[in-house]
Design a protein around this motif. Structure first.
Motif, PDB file in Angstrom:
ATOM      1  N   ASP A   5       0.845  -1.193   0.000  1.00 12.28           N
ATOM      2  CA  ASP A   5       0.000   0.000   0.000  1.00 12.28           C
ATOM      3  C   ASP A   5       0.884   1.249   0.000  1.00 12.28           C
ATOM      4  O   ASP A   5       1.462   1.615   1.030  1.00 12.28           O
ATOM      5  N   ARG A   6       0.970   1.910  -1.135  1.00  9.33           N
ATOM      6  CA  ARG A   6       1.850   3.076  -1.274  1.00  9.33           C
ATOM      7  C   ARG A   6       1.514   4.195  -0.289  1.00  9.33           C
ATOM      8  O   ARG A   6       2.409   4.812   0.281  1.00  9.33           O
ATOM      9  N   GLU A   7       0.223   4.450  -0.106  1.00  7.64           N
ATOM     10  CA  GLU A   7      -0.172   5.535   0.801  1.00  7.64           C
ATOM     11  C   GLU A   7       0.209   5.204   2.241  1.00  7.64           C
ATOM     12  O   GLU A   7       0.673   6.073   2.982  1.00  7.64           O
ATOM     13  N   LYS A   8       0.015   3.965   2.628  1.00 11.64           N
ATOM     14  CA  LYS A   8       0.357   3.548   3.989  1.00 11.64           C
ATOM     15  C   LYS A   8       1.866   3.661   4.217  1.00 11.64           C
ATOM     16  O   LYS A   8       2.311   4.142   5.257  1.00 11.64           O
TER      17      LYS A   8
ATOM     18  N   GLY B 132       3.881   5.666   2.666  1.00  9.82           N
ATOM     19  CA  GLY B 132       4.169   7.097   2.733  1.00  9.82           C
ATOM     20  C   GLY B 132       3.913   7.667   4.111  1.00  9.82           C
ATOM     21  O   GLY B 132       4.725   8.423   4.648  1.00  9.82           O
ATOM     22  N   LYS B 133       2.798   7.284   4.713  1.00  8.91           N
ATOM     23  CA  LYS B 133       2.463   7.773   6.055  1.00  8.91           C
ATOM     24  C   LYS B 133       3.481   7.292   7.089  1.00  8.91           C
ATOM     25  O   LYS B 133       3.876   8.039   7.982  1.00  8.91           O
ATOM     26  N   ILE B 134       3.909   6.051   6.950  1.00  2.97           N
ATOM     27  CA  ILE B 134       4.917   5.510   7.863  1.00  2.97           C
ATOM     28  C   ILE B 134       6.216   6.297   7.726  1.00  2.97           C
ATOM     29  O   ILE B 134       6.847   6.662   8.720  1.00  2.97           O
ATOM     30  N   LEU B 135       6.627   6.576   6.490  1.00  2.00           N
ATOM     31  CA  LEU B 135       7.871   7.312   6.261  1.00  2.00           C
ATOM     32  C   LEU B 135       7.793   8.733   6.825  1.00  2.00           C
ATOM     33  O   LEU B 135       8.753   9.223   7.415  1.00  2.00           O
ATOM     34  N   VAL B 136       6.645   9.376   6.660  1.00  2.00           N
ATOM     35  CA  VAL B 136       6.475  10.728   7.214  1.00  2.00           C
ATOM     36  C   VAL B 136       6.582  10.675   8.734  1.00  2.00           C
ATOM     37  O   VAL B 136       7.260  11.495   9.357  1.00  2.00           O
ATOM     38  N   GLU B 137       5.941   9.690   9.334  1.00  2.00           N
ATOM     39  CA  GLU B 137       5.976   9.548  10.793  1.00  2.00           C
ATOM     40  C   GLU B 137       7.397   9.286  11.287  1.00  2.00           C
ATOM     41  O   GLU B 137       7.853   9.882  12.261  1.00  2.00           O
ATOM     42  N   LEU B 138       8.111   8.410  10.599  1.00  2.00           N
ATOM     43  CA  LEU B 138       9.478   8.095  11.003  1.00  2.00           C
ATOM     44  C   LEU B 138      10.401   9.302  10.857  1.00  2.00           C
ATOM     45  O   LEU B 138      11.316   9.492  11.669  1.00  2.00           O
ATOM     46  N   ARG B 139      10.161  10.114   9.852  1.00  2.00           N
ATOM     47  CA  ARG B 139      11.032  11.277   9.594  1.00  2.00           C
ATOM     48  C   ARG B 139      10.974  12.284  10.723  1.00  2.00           C
ATOM     49  O   ARG B 139      11.968  12.930  11.054  1.00  2.00           O
ATOM     50  N   GLY B 140       9.819  12.425  11.353  1.00  2.91           N
ATOM     51  CA  GLY B 140       9.684  13.356  12.479  1.00  2.91           C
ATOM     52  C   GLY B 140       9.998  14.785  12.104  1.00  2.91           C
ATOM     53  O   GLY B 140       9.442  15.319  11.152  1.00  2.91           O
ATOM     54  N   GLU B 141      10.919  15.403  12.825  1.00  2.00           N
ATOM     55  CA  GLU B 141      11.256  16.810  12.631  1.00  2.00           C
ATOM     56  C   GLU B 141      12.319  17.043  11.557  1.00  2.00           C
ATOM     57  O   GLU B 141      12.607  18.181  11.212  1.00  2.00           O
ATOM     58  N   LYS B 142      12.906  15.988  11.064  1.00  2.00           N
ATOM     59  CA  LYS B 142      13.933  16.146  10.033  1.00  2.00           C
ATOM     60  C   LYS B 142      13.289  16.512   8.699  1.00  2.00           C
ATOM     61  O   LYS B 142      12.104  16.260   8.480  1.00  2.00           O
ATOM     62  N   THR B 143      14.082  17.087   7.812  1.00  2.00           N
ATOM     63  CA  THR B 143      13.565  17.432   6.496  1.00  2.00           C
ATOM     64  C   THR B 143      13.721  16.251   5.543  1.00  2.00           C
ATOM     65  O   THR B 143      14.541  15.355   5.767  1.00  2.00           O
ATOM     66  N   GLN B 144      12.952  16.290   4.472  1.00  2.00           N
ATOM     67  CA  GLN B 144      13.092  15.271   3.442  1.00  2.00           C
ATOM     68  C   GLN B 144      14.512  15.294   2.877  1.00  2.00           C
ATOM     69  O   GLN B 144      15.085  14.249   2.588  1.00  2.00           O
TER      70      GLN B 144
ATOM     71  N   SER C 143       4.787  10.561  -0.596  1.00  2.00           N
ATOM     72  CA  SER C 143       3.471  10.882  -1.147  1.00  2.00           C
ATOM     73  C   SER C 143       2.777   9.662  -1.739  1.00  2.00           C
ATOM     74  O   SER C 143       1.609   9.746  -2.146  1.00  2.00           O
ATOM     75  N   GLY C 144       3.481   8.549  -1.798  1.00  2.00           N
ATOM     76  CA  GLY C 144       2.890   7.336  -2.342  1.00  2.00           C
ATOM     77  C   GLY C 144       2.927   7.260  -3.856  1.00  2.00           C
ATOM     78  O   GLY C 144       2.306   6.386  -4.451  1.00  2.00           O
ATOM     79  N   LYS C 145       3.662   8.136  -4.492  1.00  3.24           N
ATOM     80  CA  LYS C 145       3.746   8.130  -5.951  1.00  3.24           C
ATOM     81  C   LYS C 145       4.795   7.151  -6.468  1.00  3.24           C
ATOM     82  O   LYS C 145       4.806   6.837  -7.653  1.00  3.24           O
ATOM     83  N   ARG C 146       5.640   6.678  -5.587  1.00  2.00           N
ATOM     84  CA  ARG C 146       6.721   5.794  -6.002  1.00  2.00           C
ATOM     85  C   ARG C 146       7.091   4.865  -4.846  1.00  2.00           C
ATOM     86  O   ARG C 146       7.035   5.261  -3.690  1.00  2.00           O
TER      87      ARG C 146
ATOM     88  N   GLU D 235       8.829  -4.107   8.740  1.00  2.00           N
ATOM     89  CA  GLU D 235       8.096  -3.154   9.584  1.00  2.00           C
ATOM     90  C   GLU D 235       7.638  -1.933   8.795  1.00  2.00           C
ATOM     91  O   GLU D 235       6.561  -1.414   9.048  1.00  2.00           O
ATOM     92  N   ILE D 236       8.464  -1.474   7.885  1.00  2.00           N
ATOM     93  CA  ILE D 236       8.144  -0.254   7.155  1.00  2.00           C
ATOM     94  C   ILE D 236       7.295  -0.533   5.919  1.00  2.00           C
ATOM     95  O   ILE D 236       6.313   0.169   5.675  1.00  2.00           O
ATOM     96  N   PHE D 237       7.668  -1.543   5.157  1.00  2.00           N
ATOM     97  CA  PHE D 237       7.074  -1.718   3.840  1.00  2.00           C
ATOM     98  C   PHE D 237       6.050  -2.846   3.716  1.00  2.00           C
ATOM     99  O   PHE D 237       5.334  -2.911   2.740  1.00  2.00           O
ATOM    100  N   PHE D 238       5.965  -3.705   4.707  1.00  3.96           N
ATOM    101  CA  PHE D 238       5.058  -4.838   4.590  1.00  3.96           C
ATOM    102  C   PHE D 238       4.179  -5.010   5.827  1.00  3.96           C
ATOM    103  O   PHE D 238       3.965  -6.117   6.303  1.00  3.96           O
ATOM    104  N   THR D 239       3.666  -3.911   6.352  1.00  7.96           N
ATOM    105  CA  THR D 239       2.804  -3.984   7.529  1.00  7.96           C
ATOM    106  C   THR D 239       1.357  -4.041   7.138  1.00  7.96           C
ATOM    107  O   THR D 239       0.961  -3.701   6.082  1.00  7.96           O
TER     108      THR D 239
END
Length: 65
Positions: free
Chosen positions: A2-5, A7-19, A38-41, A61-65
């Motif tokens: 699930d690309r969107e899921k 993406g949300k996990i990656l945003v959460e893990l990133r926290g206060e850091k920038t992309q 963003s789930g585009k890739r 944990e990140i990609f197959f939850t």
């Protein structure tokens, strides 16, 4: 995968850091990392491993939850 899921996990893990900071650490350009969030890739397997290692998580944990 699930690309969107992912993406949300990656945003959460990133926290206060920038992309840009994360992209530099995992050796991709910022726009590519933004597409992951963003789930585009979906990252290649090699990039999935670098992301997991950076966040001290497993690929599963990140990609197959």
């Amino acid at each position: 995968m699930d690309r969107e899921k992912i993406g949300k996990i990656l945003v959460e893990l990133r926290g206060e850091k920038t992309q840009a900071e994360i992209a530099k650490e995992i050796n991709v350009v910022q726009s590519t990392y933004a597409m992951y969030e963003s789930g585009k890739r979906i990252p290649s397997d090699a990039v999935k491993i670098r992301i997991a290692e950076y966040y001290k998580r497993t690929v599963q944990e990140i990609f197959f939850t």
